[in-house]
Structure formats: structure tokens, C-alpha cells
Motif scaffolding. Structure first.
Motif, mmCIF file in Angstrom:
data_model
loop_
_atom_site.group_PDB
_atom_site.id
_atom_site.type_symbol
_atom_site.label_atom_id
_atom_site.label_comp_id
_atom_site.label_asym_id
_atom_site.label_seq_id
_atom_site.Cartn_x
_atom_site.Cartn_y
_atom_site.Cartn_z
ATOM 1 N N LEU A 44 33.431 -0.215 9.187
ATOM 2 C CA LEU A 44 34.203 0.581 8.228
ATOM 3 C C LEU A 44 34.938 -0.305 7.232
ATOM 4 N N ALA A 45 35.423 -1.452 7.687
ATOM 5 C CA ALA A 45 36.079 -2.384 6.766
ATOM 6 C C ALA A 45 35.079 -2.921 5.741
ATOM 7 N N ILE A 46 33.902 -3.294 6.211
ATOM 8 C CA ILE A 46 32.877 -3.807 5.297
ATOM 9 C C ILE A 46 32.469 -2.728 4.297
ATOM 10 N N ALA A 47 32.298 -1.470 4.788
ATOM 11 C CA ALA A 47 31.917 -0.368 3.897
ATOM 12 C C ALA A 47 32.985 -0.100 2.848
ATOM 13 N N SER A 48 34.233 -0.428 3.160
ATOM 14 C CA SER A 48 35.339 -0.222 2.210
ATOM 15 C C SER A 48 35.519 -1.393 1.266
ATOM 16 N N GLY A 49 34.684 -2.433 1.404
ATOM 17 C CA GLY A 49 34.774 -3.592 0.527
ATOM 18 C C GLY A 49 35.716 -4.665 1.025
ATOM 19 N N PRO A 52 35.515 -7.983 7.614
ATOM 20 C CA PRO A 52 35.414 -7.216 8.868
ATOM 21 C C PRO A 52 36.665 -7.282 9.735
ATOM 22 N N GLU A 53 37.380 -8.430 9.702
ATOM 23 C CA GLU A 53 38.556 -8.540 10.559
ATOM 24 C C GLU A 53 39.673 -7.573 10.154
ATOM 25 N N ILE A 54 39.673 -7.107 8.885
ATOM 26 C CA ILE A 54 40.686 -6.152 8.443
ATOM 27 C C ILE A 54 40.589 -4.862 9.263
ATOM 28 N N GLY A 301 50.084 -1.731 6.764
ATOM 29 C CA GLY A 301 50.122 -2.291 5.412
ATOM 30 C C GLY A 301 50.856 -3.616 5.346
ATOM 31 N N ILE A 302 51.963 -3.733 6.070
ATOM 32 C CA ILE A 302 52.720 -4.985 6.084
ATOM 33 C C ILE A 302 51.884 -6.123 6.664
ATOM 34 N N PHE A 303 50.985 -5.792 7.589
ATOM 35 C CA PHE A 303 50.106 -6.817 8.173
ATOM 36 C C PHE A 303 48.785 -6.960 7.422
ATOM 37 N N GLY A 304 48.685 -6.351 6.242
ATOM 38 C CA GLY A 304 47.493 -6.530 5.409
ATOM 39 C C GLY A 304 46.309 -5.688 5.819
ATOM 40 N N GLY A 305 46.523 -4.596 6.569
ATOM 41 C CA GLY A 305 45.428 -3.752 7.013
ATOM 42 C C GLY A 305 45.094 -2.648 6.027
ATOM 43 N N MET A 306 44.223 -1.743 6.449
ATOM 44 C CA MET A 306 43.789 -0.615 5.649
ATOM 45 C C MET A 306 44.390 0.666 6.232
#
Length: 559
Positions: A44-49, A52-54, A301-306
Motif C-alpha cells: 500500500l505504501a508503494i502504491a501510494s508513491g 515500503p517502510e512507510i 504524521g509526527i513519525f513521518g507515516g501515512m
């Protein structure tokens, strides 16, 4: 005026009678769902651009907080496929930091929705809207996997129409990648359900593909892309918290997207909670669920996630694996954290085609394809709403689809309600004392009208039309309102105009049996005070008695 905020996570009540037996069941379920979530989060992270670790960071932090602070016993939070059509264009236009901003703003909106006790309003979103954009989202997710599934070298545009046009002009697949993706898709799709309850097919296929990639040197020999060749090494641990560096103007520009994410996340998570309630015979707290997810999104968000939300597929897997309490969701997050700390270096060998197969299967299963067969049996208005939500999701974008389909559904609902509203002349203006309504004698000079349904802006003109058809206004007009359940400002305006016309001609209006909502609206607007409480009657008998008194007073005043 104070608005008390109730904040009581489901975890608090679940731990009251917690036992070793429940912990064992939660541990098995949490470990199983953690394994299920691993390839899906990366895909899902890759599909969102994104990298992958995100996706893994989001599943760890978001999943932990959704379970610990939410309002459902078995909800599993993390990145969701429903977000992909919305997130990918944001990343392409504004960059990865924009998703951090969107997640944080969406989190604030979710907290406000939950604290204001608006979580229950989500259930009023029409079913055709939900099923329409769900099926459209499935098509969009599949379209995001075309490049990795076919091993294409050229980048594709973010929109569906652009992808189709680009593929028509230049389609040069890597057939080795296609073969691997096809085999992986079929293997996941036909994975035995009895084995899948304990060993998910997606993780077996992904691990098997990674092992085959190492053994056969997929990238060197066949040109098959892996996580390592596309994204480099994965970090062995969570990132440090940081504040996004986007300027304020960018925050303001992203506010509509954040609002859409919040609404979409609310729909996704509360639908998931309703499904899980049916599976475990429980009842979730929708407002607490939204507040928990709001906190989760701000922290992610604070940790840089989606953006994160509750997801149906992983929640259902959690229940089927025997989860008892939110502890299972917490263990699911720690399972992913351990995998990230221990196995991150090995992830570089996972072929992108295998992760693409995972999302293709998820998309095929999430689409409401059977609804297309049922459309011929649906009302035409619902078919229009469904096709609007589906078509705009695929052809334009998700915010437009949700907004337009909701507006269309509302307009069609108003049309249906206005068609159901009736204004009936129960008896023509009396010319002889023998005319009756349900056995009641109607005096000469009195007219009785009965209103059925909601008296609002879609139907208010029917009263004027009926009165015009009746001809001259009577000395006393009785409006029977016991079947009017709703009255809006347009309905109030129509009644006020009627009252003024009657007053000019020195004639009277009597309202018979208004319900609580119309009566409250009339009182708030000041019409009751102007009309006089004597002209508000509880039933037709008292209304006719009041009409006779008015006529008697008029006769006394005449020379």
C-alpha cells in the motif's frame, strides 16, 4: 454552554476481567494479523508513491494507537487501500511530506468529529455511495499495480484515463515479471482457507518469491525488480519524530484533501467496526473510535507515516484468529516491530511483482462486483448514485466522486420525499351543513386540508397549488398536521405567507395536531405567538369547535 467530552477507550473495559486464556488467544491472533499486515502495508505504501517502510511504520504506530485508544474490541488499524487513489496524486504533486501534513490535519478533524459526537452520522451515508466508490477504489488500486505487475520501465500518469492512454501508446511488459506476478496472484487467490486461518497465503508467497529471487538472481537474470533495486535497504527501526517542513500555504492547500481523508477514514473504520460487531456480538463506540484514530493519525504524521484507519480485511482476520480484546491489535503492532528490527535486511529481495499480486487480490476481493448484477433490481435513483460514485472515482478522483454522489443522493432523496408529500382537500368548502370528514360535521365557511409527509423545501409549493385549485379562501382554514413529521424553513415560510394572506382578508388559520418537531420549529420562528395558542388544536374535534367559535364571533360583528 458546556459539551462534556467522554473519552473511554474500549481497552479500559476489556482489561477488567482479563485472563491468561484471553491473552493467549490475543497473542495468537495478533501474531497472525501482524504477518498478514506485513506485505500489505509495504504494498500500500508503494502504491501510494512512498517507500515500503512507510507502510510498516504506519501499521506499527497507527495499529498500536487505534487498538489502545479506539472504541472497538477487535479493530485493526493501519494503511488502507481506500486511501490509495487519494494519496498517490498528493505525493506526486506535493511530495511525501504532504501526506504527513494530511495525516495530522485529518487526525485533528477526526478528534473534533468524535468529541462532538458526530460519529453516528456516518451511518447516514447512502449504501449506493459506499458500494460505488468502494468498487471504483478497487479499479484504481489495480491500475496502480500495472507497472509492477507487468514490469514496465516507463512511469505511468497518476489518473486512470492517463494510464489507459499511456498504455495504449507504449506497452512493453517484462514477460518474466508477468509470469511471476500471475503465478503469485493465482497462488494467493486459491490458497486453501483451512490453512489460511493459521498461515496466510500472502506472506508465504512473498517469502517464497524472495527466496526464489535470491536463488535464481531474478534481477540480474530476468530483469525482475525487487525492493532492494527499487528502494534500497530498509531501515532497522522506527524513524525519529519530526515536524513537517511544508510552508503554511501548502497546509492550507491540503486542507480539502485532509478533510476527504478524515471522512473516508471515518467511513472505512466505522464500517469495519460494524462488521466486527456482528462477528463477535459486541457494540463499538463510534465517537471513541474516531477520537482514537485522530490521535493515531497525528502521531503517525509526527513519525513521518501515512494516514491510518481501521481496515475490514485485517480486522476480520483478527476475529477469525480468535482475538478477544484490543490487546490483539497491540500485539499485531509489536509483531511488525520485531520483524522490522530483525528481518529488514532480507526484505530487499522481495520482488515487486509479488507485492503487486497481494494488492491485486485484495482489490478483487474488496470490489462490490455483485452489485452490478443487482442494479437492474434497484430503484433508478440508487442506480444513478451508484454509477456516479463508481464512474467519478475511476475517471476523475475520489473527493469529486464522494461529493458529487452525496449531492446527487441528497437531491434524489428530496425528490422522493417531495413526491411522497401530499396536500389533500378533505372536503370542499362547505355549502351545506351535511358534509362530513370521518363522521365530523364541517361548518359552512370552513375548509380542511390534510398534509402527509415531510413539509420542506421540496414540497412546500404543493400547499399553495392545492389552495389555488380550491378557489376562494374560506373564512376558517384548518390544516391537519398530525402526519407531518418534519418542517423546514421553506415550509415555515409557506405557512407564514398563508397566514398573512388570511389575515389581510380577515380570515383565520387553525393548525391541527402538529408533532413535536414542527411545533418546535413554529415556536422558534415566532409563528405560534402570532397565530395565537387558541388556534393550535390537538385534534380535529377541538379544531372544529374552535372554527365554530370564530364563525360565531364573525357573525356577531356583522351588522
Amino acid at each position: 454552554m458546556s459539551f462534556p467530552i467522554s473519552f473511554r477507550p474500549k481497552l479500559v473495559d476489556s482489561l477488567k476481567d482479563y485472563s491468561a486464556q484471553k491473552f493467549y488467544a490475543d497473542a495468537i491472533a495478533g501474531f497472525t494479523v501482524g504477518i498478514v499486515a506485513l506485505p500489505l502495508s509495504m504494498a500500500l505504501a508503494i502504491a501510494s508513491g512512498l517507500k515500503p517502510e512507510i507502510g510498516i511504520f504506519t501499521a506499527i504506530i497507527g495499529g498500536l494507537l487505534v487498538s489502545a485508544l479506539g472504541g472497538s474490541r477487535v479493530q485493526i488499524g493501519g494503511p488502507a487501500g481506500a486511501f490509495v487513489p487519494l494519496l498517490a496524486p498528493i505525493v506526486m504533486k506535493h511530495g511525501p511530506e504532504a501526506l504527513v501534513v494530511c495525516a495530522m490535519m485529518a487526525g485533528v478533524i477526526l478528534i473534533i468529529l468524535g468529541a462532538s459526537k458526530l460519529g453516528t452520522l456516518i451511518k447516514f451515508i447512502p449504501y449506493p455511495v459506499v458500494t460505488g466508490f468502494t468498487s471504483g477504489i478497487a479499479i484504481i488500486i489495480i491500475s496502480t499495480q500495472i507497472r509492477d505487475f507487468f514490469g514496465l520501465q516507463n512511469k505511468l500518469p497518476p489518473d486512470f484515463i492517463g494510464k489507459v492512454r499511456s498504455l495504449a501508446e507504449n506497452f512493453q511488459p517484462n514477460w518474466a515479471t508477468v509470469a511471476l506476478a500471475t503465478v503469485a496472484t493465482l497462488a494467493i487467490w486459491f490458497w486453501p482457507k483451512t490453512i489460511g486461518r493459521h498461515v496466510p497465503g500472502s506472506i508465504v508467497i512473498v517469502i517464497g518469491a524472495a527466496a526464489a529471487s535470491v536463488f535464481f538472481h531474478f534481477n540480474e537474470n530476468f530483469g525482475i525488480q525487487t525492493l532492494g533495486t527499487a528502494f534500497g535497504e530498509m531501515p532497522r527501526g522506527l524513524p525519529m519524530p519530526h515536524w513537517p517542513s511544508l510552508p503554511f500555504d501548502e497546509w492550507r492547500a491540503l486542507l480539502p484533501a485532509a478533510l476527504t481523508i478524515a471522512v473516508l477514514g471515518s467511513i472505512e473504520s466505522l464500517l469495519s467496526a460494524v462488521v466486527s460487531d456482528g462477528m463477535i456480538d459486541d457494540r463499538h463506540d463510534s465517537n471513541q473510535e474516531l477520537m482514537g484514530q485522530g490521535i493515531a493519525n497525528i502521531t503517525v504524521g509526527i513519525f513521518g507515516g501515512m494516514p491510518t484507519t481501521g481496515v475490514i480485511a485485517r480486522t476480520a482476520a483478527n476475529v477469525r484468529s480468535g482475538a478477544q480484546t484490543p490487546v490483539a491489535g497491540i500485539i499485531h503492532s509489536f509483531t511488525l516491530l520485531v520483524i522490522l528490527l530483525v528481518a529488514a535486511p532480507m526484505a530487499k529481495n522481495i520482488p515487486l511483482a509479488a507485492l503487486s499480486a497481494v494488492l491485486v487480490v485484495v482489490s478483487l476481493r474488496m470490489g462490490e462486483w455483485h452489485q452490478f448484477v443487482r442494479l437492474k433490481r434497484w430503484p433508478k435513483s440508487d442506480v444513478m448514485v451508484f454509477l456516479c460514485a463508481f464512474g467519478l472515482t475511476v475517471a476523475v478522483d475520489l473527493p469529486t466522486a464522494v461529493g458529487a454522489s452525496l449531492i446527487l443522493a441528497s437531491a434524489l432523496l428530496v425528490k422522493r420525499l417531495s413526491e411522497a408529500t401530499q396536500v389533500n382537500d378533505e372536503v370542499a368548502q362547505a355549502s351545506s351543513p351535511g358534509q362530513t370528514v370521518a363522521g365530523k360535521t364541517i361548518p359552512e365557511g370552513v375548509m380542511v386540508f390534510r398534509i402527509f409527509g415531510a413539509f420542506f423545501f421540496g414540497a412546500a409549493d404543493k400547499l399553495e397549488t392545492s389552495l389555488r385549485r380550491a378557489g376562494q379562501l374560506p373564512e376558517v382554514l384548518i390544516l391537519r398536521m398530525r402526519d407531518v413529521l418534519a418542517l423546514d424553513a421553506t415550509g415555515l415560510d409557506a405557512l407564514e405567507d398563508l397566514m398573512e394572506k388570511l389575515r389581510i382578508d380577515k380570515k383565520e388559520l387553525i393548525l391541527c395536531g402538529p408533532h413535536s418537531q414542527p411545533l418546535f420549529a413554529l415556536t422558534q420562528a415566532g409563528l405560534i405567538e402570532r397565530l395565537g395558542m387558541d388556534n393550535i388544536c390537538g385534534d380535529i374535534d377541538s379544531s372544529l369547535d374552535r372554527a365554530q367559535k370564530i364563525l360565531a364571533e364573525k357573525n356577531k360583528k356583522r351588522p
